[in-house]
Motif scaffolding. Structure first.
Motif, short mmCIF file in Angstrom:
data_model
loop_
_atom_site.label_atom_id
_atom_site.label_comp_id
_atom_site.label_asym_id
_atom_site.label_seq_id
_atom_site.Cartn_x
_atom_site.Cartn_y
_atom_site.Cartn_z
N GLY A 26 0.79 -1.23 0.00
CA GLY A 26 0.00 0.00 0.00
C GLY A 26 0.82 1.27 0.00
N GLY A 29 -0.09 4.38 -2.14
CA GLY A 29 -1.25 5.15 -1.71
C GLY A 29 -0.97 6.01 -0.50
N LEU A 30 -0.02 5.60 0.32
CA LEU A 30 0.32 6.36 1.52
C LEU A 30 1.31 7.49 1.25
N LEU A 59 -6.31 8.98 7.54
CA LEU A 59 -6.36 7.82 6.65
C LEU A 59 -6.04 6.56 7.45
N TYR A 61 -5.12 2.53 6.77
CA TYR A 61 -4.80 1.41 5.86
C TYR A 61 -4.94 0.16 6.72
N TRP A 71 -8.94 0.71 2.72
CA TRP A 71 -8.58 2.12 2.82
C TRP A 71 -9.80 2.91 3.30
N ILE A 73 -10.70 6.90 4.46
CA ILE A 73 -10.17 8.26 4.53
C ILE A 73 -11.31 9.19 4.92
N CYS A 88 -14.06 5.09 1.03
CA CYS A 88 -13.57 3.75 1.31
C CYS A 88 -13.21 3.05 0.00
N ASP A 91 -10.42 -4.02 -0.34
CA ASP A 91 -9.10 -4.64 -0.41
C ASP A 91 -8.73 -5.19 -1.79
N THR A 95 -4.60 -0.38 -6.56
CA THR A 95 -3.93 0.59 -5.71
C THR A 95 -3.71 1.91 -6.42
N VAL A 98 -6.38 4.42 -5.62
CA VAL A 98 -6.19 5.03 -4.30
C VAL A 98 -5.11 6.11 -4.38
N THR A 102 -5.23 10.00 -3.17
CA THR A 102 -4.39 10.59 -2.13
C THR A 102 -3.44 11.65 -2.69
#
Length: 286
Positions: A26, A29-30, A59, A61, A71, A73, A88, A91, A95, A98, A102
């Motif tokens: 992930g 996305g972070l 956020l 994860y 996810w 947020i 949301c 899973d 990615t 997402v 972000t």
């Protein structure tokens, strides 16, 4: 076959991209929010949480969460009050979608609350909800009316869709279930999707538009063949990523190679016996 690049994380391309499903990590996305210096912490289960400096955007994860909402947020006017909006991604959602969200959220946060808390407003220049739908329609997605009170668009192959529910919705239900204002999904049925994403009523249009632009992008997504899923193989186009061929030498390369080549020595004159000549016998030593 598409050209391969050593930086590509995969050995196949999956097209259309909404059938690629999630990657194994992930971090992409972070990272857009981590790069702003947001606080990152983990719980004992391995879930990760990012919090903005003013605690007004958070956020989660959640690979070890209570459901398939990987996810989550949320944004707040008051850090101690209820969320103004929530999104949301489950899973199985690719990615990259997402990350598109972000990345745009990071830009909006830097611009301030007027940007990351901007409410959708019909016929507004920048915040009309239709602006989030436009990228899909512009790329051939078709308008649909699946049931009363729902506006929808579907991909040409009918394997992905977006639904916008009209009327009044319960804010808490929007944040905790799939019964939200916006729902994106892929699969043969919205009731049993390959993946889904939801967004509540007041989610800024710019954030939603970033996702719909990414979803409808015609470029394929890279994945590893051994972790592709059965539906991908049956519904999507999977193309091998071919390693690059050695580049053809340029005239300068040829000249340099010649210059580096060692100079050949002339062959030594070696006497050889001939079948037509008689050998000369040495005389006796004195």
């Amino acid at each position: 076959m598409l050209p391969h690049d050593d930086t590509i994380d995969g050995d196949v391309y999956v097209s259309p991209r909404y059938l690629a499903r999630a990657t194994a990590i992930g971090n992409p996305g972070l990272d857009p929010l981590r790069n702003l210096g947001w606080e990152l912490r983990h719980d004992d289960l391995g879930n990760a949480y990012l919090t903005a400096p003013d605690s007004k955007v958070r956020l989660g994860y959640l690979p070890e969460g209570v459901d398939d909402g990987l996810w989550r947020i949320n944004a707040y006017k008051d850090p101690f009050g209820p969320p103004v909006w929530g999104v949301c991604f489950n899973d199985s959602c690719p990615t990259e979608f997402v990350t598109a969200f972000t990345t745009t959220l990071a830009e909006a946060y830097q611009q301030g609350p007027d940007s990351y808390l901007a409410r959708p407003l019909s016929r507004s220049k920048d915040n009309d909800p239709f602006l989030a739908v436009a990228p899909l329609i512009n790329r051939g997605w078709l308008i649909d009316r699946p049931r009363w009170g729902v506006f929808a668009v579907q991909s040409p192959d009918k394997l992905a869709g977006l639904e916008y529910t009209t009327g009044d919705l319960d804010p808490e239900t929007e944040l905790t279930t799939r019964e939200a204002r916006w729902q994106l999904w892929a699969g043969t049925s919205i009731d049993r999707p390959y993946w889904y994403a939801t967004a509540s009523t007041d989610t800024p249009v710019a954030l939603l538009k970033a996702v719909t632009e990414c979803i409808s992008d015609p470029a394929p997504l890279p994945r590893w063949r051994e972790v592709t899923y059965s539906y991908v193989k049956s519904k999507a186009q999977v193309t091998s990523i071919v390693p690059p061929s050695p580049p053809a030498p340029t005239p300068l390369d040829v000249q340099r190679a010649i210059a580096r080549r060692p100079t050949a020595r002339p062959a030594a004159s070696v006497p050889r016996w001939s079948t037509t000549s008689r050998p000369v016998l040495a005389g006796p030593r004195r």
